[in-house]
Design a protein around this motif. Sequence first.
Motif, PDB file in Angstrom:
ATOM      1  N   GLY A 179      -3.060  32.573  -5.372  1.00 47.57           N
ATOM      2  CA  GLY A 179      -2.456  33.715  -5.784  1.00 47.57           C
ATOM      3  C   GLY A 179      -1.117  33.692  -5.932  1.00 47.57           C
ATOM      4  N   VAL A 180      -0.128  32.819  -5.292  1.00 44.59           N
ATOM      5  CA  VAL A 180       1.025  32.603  -5.580  1.00 44.59           C
ATOM      6  C   VAL A 180       1.338  31.773  -7.065  1.00 44.59           C
ATOM      7  CG1 VAL A 180       3.392  31.215  -5.067  1.00 44.59           C
ATOM      8  CG2 VAL A 180       1.924  32.242  -3.185  1.00 44.59           C
ATOM      9  N   ASN A 181       0.572  31.013  -7.469  1.00 44.75           N
ATOM     10  CA  ASN A 181       0.318  30.389  -8.598  1.00 44.75           C
ATOM     11  C   ASN A 181       0.209  31.236  -9.755  1.00 44.75           C
ATOM     12  OD1 ASN A 181       1.161  27.661  -7.431  1.00 44.75           O
ATOM     13  ND2 ASN A 181      -1.023  27.047  -7.501  1.00 44.75           N
ATOM     14  N   ALA A 182      -0.711  32.345  -9.553  1.00 45.65           N
ATOM     15  CA  ALA A 182      -0.650  33.284 -10.368  1.00 45.65           C
ATOM     16  C   ALA A 182       0.299  34.414 -10.504  1.00 45.65           C
ATOM     17  CB  ALA A 182      -2.257  33.961 -10.215  1.00 45.65           C
ATOM     18  N   GLY A 183       1.073  34.288  -9.806  1.00 51.64           N
ATOM     19  CA  GLY A 183       2.213  35.327 -10.009  1.00 51.64           C
ATOM     20  C   GLY A 183       2.045  36.735  -9.261  1.00 51.64           C
ATOM     21  N   MET A 184       0.965  36.625  -8.342  1.00 56.12           N
ATOM     22  CA  MET A 184       0.917  37.793  -7.387  1.00 56.12           C
ATOM     23  C   MET A 184       1.332  37.711  -6.054  1.00 56.12           C
ATOM     24  SD  MET A 184      -3.436  37.751  -8.702  1.00 56.12           S
ATOM     25  CE  MET A 184      -3.536  37.837 -10.589  1.00 56.12           C
ATOM     26  N   ARG A 185       1.483  38.761  -5.546  1.00 59.04           N
ATOM     27  CA  ARG A 185       1.726  38.968  -4.078  1.00 59.04           C
ATOM     28  C   ARG A 185       0.395  38.600  -3.126  1.00 59.04           C
ATOM     29  NH1 ARG A 185       4.451  44.822  -4.980  1.00 59.04           N
ATOM     30  NH2 ARG A 185       3.144  44.668  -6.588  1.00 59.04           N
ATOM     31  N   VAL A 186       0.808  38.054  -2.296  1.00 54.59           N
ATOM     32  CA  VAL A 186      -0.437  37.623  -1.147  1.00 54.59           C
ATOM     33  C   VAL A 186      -0.308  37.905   0.109  1.00 54.59           C
ATOM     34  CG1 VAL A 186      -1.754  35.521  -0.675  1.00 54.59           C
ATOM     35  CG2 VAL A 186      -0.660  35.534  -2.853  1.00 54.59           C
ATOM     36  N   LEU A 187      -1.237  38.613   0.545  1.00 50.62           N
ATOM     37  CA  LEU A 187      -1.447  39.040   2.033  1.00 50.62           C
ATOM     38  C   LEU A 187      -2.399  37.740   2.571  1.00 50.62           C
ATOM     39  CD1 LEU A 187      -1.579  42.815   1.936  1.00 50.62           C
ATOM     40  CD2 LEU A 187       0.444  41.466   2.513  1.00 50.62           C
ATOM     41  N   GLY A 188      -1.901  37.150   3.684  1.00 50.91           N
ATOM     42  CA  GLY A 188      -2.584  35.973   4.343  1.00 50.91           C
ATOM     43  C   GLY A 188      -3.358  36.622   5.674  1.00 50.91           C
ATOM     44  N   TYR A 189      -4.537  36.578   5.719  1.00 46.94           N
ATOM     45  CA  TYR A 189      -5.411  36.952   6.932  1.00 46.94           C
ATOM     46  C   TYR A 189      -5.563  35.807   7.877  1.00 46.94           C
ATOM     47  CZ  TYR A 189      -9.036  38.979   9.730  1.00 46.94           C
ATOM     48  OH  TYR A 189      -9.951  39.626  10.812  1.00 46.94           O
ATOM     49  N   CYS A 190      -4.855  35.840   9.125  1.00 48.31           N
ATOM     50  CA  CYS A 190      -5.005  34.552   9.712  1.00 48.31           C
ATOM     51  C   CYS A 190      -5.772  34.522  10.890  1.00 48.31           C
ATOM     52  CB  CYS A 190      -3.307  34.170  10.056  1.00 48.31           C
ATOM     53  SG  CYS A 190      -2.637  35.566  11.024  1.00 48.31           S
ATOM     54  N   ARG A 191      -6.782  35.253  10.920  1.00 51.39           N
ATOM     55  CA  ARG A 191      -7.825  35.134  12.167  1.00 51.39           C
ATOM     56  C   ARG A 191      -8.238  33.836  12.374  1.00 51.39           C
ATOM     57  NH1 ARG A 191     -13.172  37.328  12.156  1.00 51.39           N
ATOM     58  NH2 ARG A 191     -14.116  37.486  14.136  1.00 51.39           N
ATOM     59  N   HIS A 192      -8.734  33.037  11.623  1.00 47.45           N
ATOM     60  CA  HIS A 192      -9.164  31.867  11.790  1.00 47.45           C
ATOM     61  C   HIS A 192      -8.620  30.791  10.904  1.00 47.45           C
ATOM     62  CE1 HIS A 192     -12.863  33.246  13.648  1.00 47.45           C
ATOM     63  NE2 HIS A 192     -13.254  33.926  12.595  1.00 47.45           N
ATOM     64  N   SER A 193      -7.301  31.083  10.615  1.00 49.21           N
ATOM     65  CA  SER A 193      -6.374  30.131   9.601  1.00 49.21           C
ATOM     66  C   SER A 193      -4.930  30.071  10.322  1.00 49.21           C
ATOM     67  CB  SER A 193      -6.198  30.811   8.312  1.00 49.21           C
ATOM     68  OG  SER A 193      -7.552  31.002   7.751  1.00 49.21           O
ATOM     69  N   SER A 194      -4.223  29.139  10.076  1.00 49.63           N
ATOM     70  CA  SER A 194      -2.886  28.878  10.761  1.00 49.63           C
ATOM     71  C   SER A 194      -1.923  29.984   9.915  1.00 49.63           C
ATOM     72  CB  SER A 194      -2.444  27.363  10.318  1.00 49.63           C
ATOM     73  OG  SER A 194      -0.944  27.672  10.484  1.00 49.63           O
ATOM     74  N   ALA A 195      -1.256  30.757  10.915  1.00 50.51           N
ATOM     75  CA  ALA A 195      -0.288  31.827  10.379  1.00 50.51           C
ATOM     76  C   ALA A 195       0.794  31.034   9.552  1.00 50.51           C
ATOM     77  CB  ALA A 195      -0.083  32.618  11.469  1.00 50.51           C
ATOM     78  N   GLU A 196       0.956  30.005  10.482  1.00 45.10           N
ATOM     79  CA  GLU A 196       2.376  29.141   9.783  1.00 45.10           C
ATOM     80  C   GLU A 196       2.072  28.715   8.589  1.00 45.10           C
ATOM     81  OE1 GLU A 196       5.337  25.246  11.125  1.00 45.10           O
ATOM     82  OE2 GLU A 196       3.415  25.938  12.461  1.00 45.10           O
ATOM     83  N   LEU A 197       1.064  27.788   8.347  1.00 45.99           N
ATOM     84  CA  LEU A 197       0.753  27.356   7.178  1.00 45.99           C
ATOM     85  C   LEU A 197       0.457  28.451   5.934  1.00 45.99           C
ATOM     86  CD1 LEU A 197      -0.141  24.992   5.418  1.00 45.99           C
ATOM     87  CD2 LEU A 197      -2.583  25.100   6.251  1.00 45.99           C
ATOM     88  N   LEU A 198      -0.119  29.433   6.031  1.00 42.98           N
ATOM     89  CA  LEU A 198      -0.531  30.454   5.107  1.00 42.98           C
ATOM     90  C   LEU A 198       1.151  31.085   4.848  1.00 42.98           C
ATOM     91  CD1 LEU A 198      -3.459  32.597   6.384  1.00 42.98           C
ATOM     92  CD2 LEU A 198      -3.193  30.517   4.856  1.00 42.98           C
ATOM     93  N   THR A 199       2.038  31.066   5.864  1.00 46.11           N
ATOM     94  CA  THR A 199       3.488  31.727   5.695  1.00 46.11           C
ATOM     95  C   THR A 199       4.175  30.706   4.460  1.00 46.11           C
ATOM     96  OG1 THR A 199       3.516  32.746   7.504  1.00 46.11           O
ATOM     97  CG2 THR A 199       5.533  32.358   6.629  1.00 46.11           C
ATOM     98  N   GLN A 200       3.691  29.304   5.010  1.00 49.32           N
ATOM     99  CA  GLN A 200       4.656  28.170   4.220  1.00 49.32           C
ATOM    100  C   GLN A 200       3.901  28.337   2.906  1.00 49.32           C
ATOM    101  OE1 GLN A 200       3.702  24.548   6.221  1.00 49.32           O
ATOM    102  NE2 GLN A 200       5.131  24.976   7.936  1.00 49.32           N
ATOM    103  N   LYS A 201       2.820  28.562   2.464  1.00 49.19           N
ATOM    104  CA  LYS A 201       2.334  28.734   1.297  1.00 49.19           C
ATOM    105  C   LYS A 201       2.713  30.168   0.430  1.00 49.19           C
ATOM    106  CE  LYS A 201      -0.082  24.746   1.450  1.00 49.19           C
ATOM    107  NZ  LYS A 201       0.246  23.451   0.621  1.00 49.19           N
TER     108      LYS A 201
END
Length: 227
Positions: A179-201
């Motif tokens: 999503g970031v590479n596409a030039g779009m805004r991204v919301l990261g749903y972190c229920r089963h994922s690392s919030a820190e990693l999604l934020t870093q991305k």
Amino acid sequence: MSPLLESSVELLIFDCDGVLVDSELIANRLLQQGLRELGLSLTLQETMDRFMGKSLASCEAELAQQIGKKIDPAFWQRLRIKTFAAFDSDLKPVPGVENALANLHLPKCVASSGKKLKMRKTLGLTGLLSYFDNNLFSATEVEQGKPAPDLFLYAAEKMNCAPGHCVVIEDSQYGVEAGVNAGMRVLGYCRHSSAELLTQKGAVVFDDMRDLPDLIDALSKPEKEDD
């Protein structure tokens, strides 16, 4: 304020597995079990970290390189049958997502690493298919899957929306990167994922689908910078 943050929201692009349908634990548990047949012993979390959000072709290529040979297609066929059977008995919508979708009145589509057949099955089983008017886009339709931007750009083009006016809702690091590479805004749903990693991305993270309409509303009405 950047032009991206100032742009209006005109299209919501949802990932499917883990964002709309609560399939990630089911699918990755079966993948973890299947990998033992190939001599690979991974924990469930390691399996999710490595493969969640990737296309089947990417998973196949990565595993073939690791074990040093092409994996028999029958392996994937057996895994698909087991996974679909588990979906039939156990699959549910992600908690809170149906109410969120009912309260989001913008155009919506799904852009998933999975095949359209799988999307139609899982969204149909969970009663979510009607929210998307059959606007489903698969990584099988583009040259490169996530984290390349191809799939999201393809979805935006088909939906007649400029990338800067799209918001992607994702739960994997690869999807956020795409999503970031596409030039779009991204919301990261972190229920089963690392919030820190999604934020870093590059995602703005959240862990409760009930918050999604307010997050979209906030993006639609960005605060003005002081003069």
